[in-house]
Design a protein around this motif. Structure first.
Motif, PDB file in Angstrom:
ATOM      1  N   ALA A   1      39.869  52.449  39.483  1.00 49.45           N
ATOM      2  CA  ALA A   1      38.869  51.379  39.491  1.00 49.45           C
ATOM      3  C   ALA A   1      38.588  50.884  38.088  1.00 49.45           C
ATOM      4  O   ALA A   1      38.033  51.603  37.259  1.00 49.45           O
ATOM      5  CB  ALA A   1      37.587  51.877  40.157  1.00 49.45           C
ATOM      6  N   GLY A   2      39.027  49.657  37.815  1.00 49.37           N
ATOM      7  CA  GLY A   2      38.680  48.981  36.565  1.00 49.37           C
ATOM      8  C   GLY A   2      37.547  48.032  36.891  1.00 49.37           C
ATOM      9  O   GLY A   2      36.371  48.370  36.785  1.00 49.37           O
ATOM     10  N   GLY A   3      37.907  46.824  37.348  1.00 49.21           N
ATOM     11  CA  GLY A   3      36.908  45.896  37.865  1.00 49.21           C
ATOM     12  C   GLY A   3      36.748  46.064  39.372  1.00 49.21           C
ATOM     13  O   GLY A   3      35.873  45.465  39.979  1.00 49.21           O
TER      14      GLY A   3
ATOM     15  N   GLN B   1      48.283  42.649  31.230  1.00 47.48           N
ATOM     16  CA  GLN B   1      48.840  42.563  32.586  1.00 47.48           C
ATOM     17  C   GLN B   1      48.392  41.295  33.303  1.00 47.48           C
ATOM     18  O   GLN B   1      49.179  40.628  33.960  1.00 47.48           O
ATOM     19  CB  GLN B   1      48.420  43.779  33.437  1.00 47.48           C
ATOM     20  CG  GLN B   1      49.048  45.083  33.045  1.00 47.48           C
ATOM     21  CD  GLN B   1      48.111  45.917  32.200  1.00 47.48           C
ATOM     22  OE1 GLN B   1      47.427  45.402  31.329  1.00 47.48           O
ATOM     23  NE2 GLN B   1      48.076  47.207  32.463  1.00 47.48           N
TER      24      GLN B   1
HETATM   25  C1  PLP Z   1      44.376  45.674  35.715  1.00 52.27           C
HETATM   26  C2  PLP Z   1      44.986  46.910  36.227  1.00 52.27           C
HETATM   27  C3  PLP Z   1      44.229  47.864  36.917  1.00 52.27           C
HETATM   28  C4  PLP Z   1      42.750  47.692  37.150  1.00 52.27           C
HETATM   29  O1  PLP Z   1      42.574  46.948  38.305  1.00 52.27           O
HETATM   30  P1  PLP Z   1      41.162  46.498  38.849  1.00 52.27           P
HETATM   31  O2  PLP Z   1      41.519  45.727  40.021  1.00 52.27           O
HETATM   32  O3  PLP Z   1      40.486  45.697  37.790  1.00 52.27           O
HETATM   33  O4  PLP Z   1      40.393  47.730  39.136  1.00 52.27           O
HETATM   34  C5  PLP Z   1      44.863  48.954  37.449  1.00 52.27           C
HETATM   35  N1  PLP Z   1      46.184  49.162  37.268  1.00 52.27           N
HETATM   36  C6  PLP Z   1      46.951  48.282  36.599  1.00 52.27           C
HETATM   37  C7  PLP Z   1      48.392  48.569  36.418  1.00 52.27           C
HETATM   38  C8  PLP Z   1      46.380  47.117  36.057  1.00 52.27           C
HETATM   39  O5  PLP Z   1      47.141  46.253  35.403  1.00 52.27           O
END
Ligand code: PLP
Length: 458
Positions: free
Chosen positions: A269-271, A145
């Motif tokens: 929450a990823g980053g 993404q």
């Molecule tokens: C990258 C991504 C996330 C994670 O986002 P962060 O800002 O890193 O927490 C969530 N949803 C989608 C669709 C993403 O591409």
């Protein structure tokens, strides 16, 4: 539905209601996030130091924890206008299916070709790189993404875009790869033979599938070894949270327009950048004592940095080249088990989100992927949008909270971030629909083992 719907299905804003400034929530935080440290000297990094890797204007933004608002340059606003303001949608159909008195709203960021919120920061980073007179930027991408968003942004500004894509994704997600190439990016499967670190890893682990950490190391090496290049990153950094504040600012404007007060705000929450961007204006009100909200961060049970990690200084990357950040982390060497929410497989968490969590302003919870996909399917079947697996973590908790309202009879306003669409994740949907999807949860031992390797600071 008996009553007349006063609130439209989609709350659209006018172009001139789009924010003209980004908001930096750190300005309102009494407890500032701990400074980034130079991994060599363990001293707070300076703008000069990080400008060797990142663009200068972005380096300044990164270290600025007092300026509350940054003007959004007109060129960026013009690009935003092609896909923003994004709608805030009232999930009437989902509410009906759940038979809940709660009102559910989602801020939909998937209405652009990259399919996620990441374009909001990609275009800003490409702009500042161009303004600095750079030739191009390098980056890594796992699920794809971020690489897609950056390819679009670079092609808009005529910048070269070099993407190191984790080899397993490069092979398994050929369509993502081809979208990036369509926008003119150069995609290299990582580990590659084009960098020193890549050659080393290939020699040490022949046939390896690669990892995000290794791709970061290659991208950083490529940036510092080519004249006129810098490295850019799609999440975690404070500058990215600032750019993503457009999500929260628009959400707030849309809610205010209809006199709606959010009770619960939910983000995956990823980053931490999409969550941080969504909640920033609301957290700002809480920090200034003006309002109160329940804010919930949702992470995958397979990669639970907030709920099971430790709040310490750690490396942001497996290659140990980026500055050290104090954050909730599982250890930079943590290898999350295979999960279909690629965008949430990061070992750490934005230092801003981490500090807000440590101070009790936000809650965190983790969910398992089979449950996530069950809710993703329900969402697709009721609201029509095919959600990204990452976004479906937020959907899951929104549904849980709405079902709680059904028990108590409370009519709460639940707002969540629908970060993107899942068209490139159909193998994941297939495995859910076929009933072969499994849940992976690391043991305490796995986490302790990885945390044993965080650097000793203090
Ligand atoms: C990258 C991504 C996330 C994670 O986002 P962060 O800002 O890193 O927490 C969530 N949803 C989608 C669709 C993403 O591409």
């Amino acid at each position: 539905m008996s009553a007349v719907n006063e609130i439209p299905y989609k709350i659209y804003l006018e172009e001139n209601e789009m924010p003209d400034k980004w908001y930096n929530v750190r300005a309102d935080m009494k407890n500032k996030p701990a400074p980034l440290l130079n991994p060599g000297t363990l001293k707070p990094v300076t703008v000069e130091e990080i400008s060797a890797v990142f663009c200068e204007e972005l380096s300044k933004m990164e270290l600025d924890d007092t300026t509350a608002y940054f003007e959004i340059p007109e060129e960026i606003r013009n690009f935003y206008k092609m896909y923003r303001p994004s709608p805030l949608v009232r999930a009437y159909c989902l509410e009906k299916a759940l038979d809940t008195p709660a009102h559910i709203y989602y801020k939909f960021e998937g209405n652009n070709t990259s399919g996620s919120h990441k374009l909001n920061s990609a275009i800003a980073q490409a702009y500042y790189a161009k303004k600095q007179g750079l030739k191009g930027v390098t980056t890594e991408t796992g699920a794809g993404q971020w690489g897609t968003a950056l390819s679009m942004a670079c092609s808009y500004f005529g910048l070269d875009c070099q993407v190191y894509m984790v080899k397993v994704s490069y092979e398994q997600k050929p369509f993502r790869r081809e979208v990036m190439r369509t926008y003119g990016a150069n995609i290299t499967p990582s580990p590659s033979m084009t960098t020193e670190v890549g050659r080393k890893i290939n020699a040490e682990f022949p046939g390896t599938n690669g990892s995000l950490g290794c791709a970061i190391s290659e991208a950083v090496e490529a940036a510092v070894s080519q004249e006129g290049y810098r490295y850019v990153l799609g999440s975690v950094l404070s500058q990215v949270l600032i750019h993503q504040s457009v999500i929260g600012l628009e959400t707030k404007t849309a809610l205010d327009k209809y006199g709606i007060k959010a009770d619960i705000i939910i983000g995956c929450a990823g980053g931490g950048s999409n969550l941080g961007g969504l909640i920033s204006p609301f957290a700002g009100e809480m920090l200034r004592g003006e309002n109160n909200y329940r804010i919930i961060a949702v992470e995958p049970a397979s990669c639970p940095s907030l709920t099971r990690g430790k709040y310490v200084y750690d490396f942001c990357d497996t290659g140990k080249v980026c500055p050290l950040a104090k954050m909730y982390t599982l250890g930079s060497g943590f290898m999350p088990s295979p999960s279909h929410a690629g965008g949430l497989r990061y070992h750490g968490m934005s230092s801003i989100v981490s500090q807000l969590y440590a101070d009790g302003l936000i809650e965190a919870t983790s969910v398992e992927q089979t449950e996530v996909f069950k809710n993703a399917v329900q969402f697709a079947r009721t609201e029509g949008i095919l959600p990204a697996p990452e976004s479906s973590h937020a959907i899951t908790v929104a549904i849980k909270e709405a079902l709680k309202c059904k028990e108590t009879g409370e009519q709460k306003n639940i707002v969540f971030g629908l970060t993107g669409t899942g068209y490139f994740d159909m193998y994941a949907y297939q495995s859910y629909l076929d009933g072969t999807m499994k849940d992976y949860i690391p043991t305490d031992e796995d986490i302790a083992k990885s945390l044993a390797n965080v650097p000793k600071v203090d």
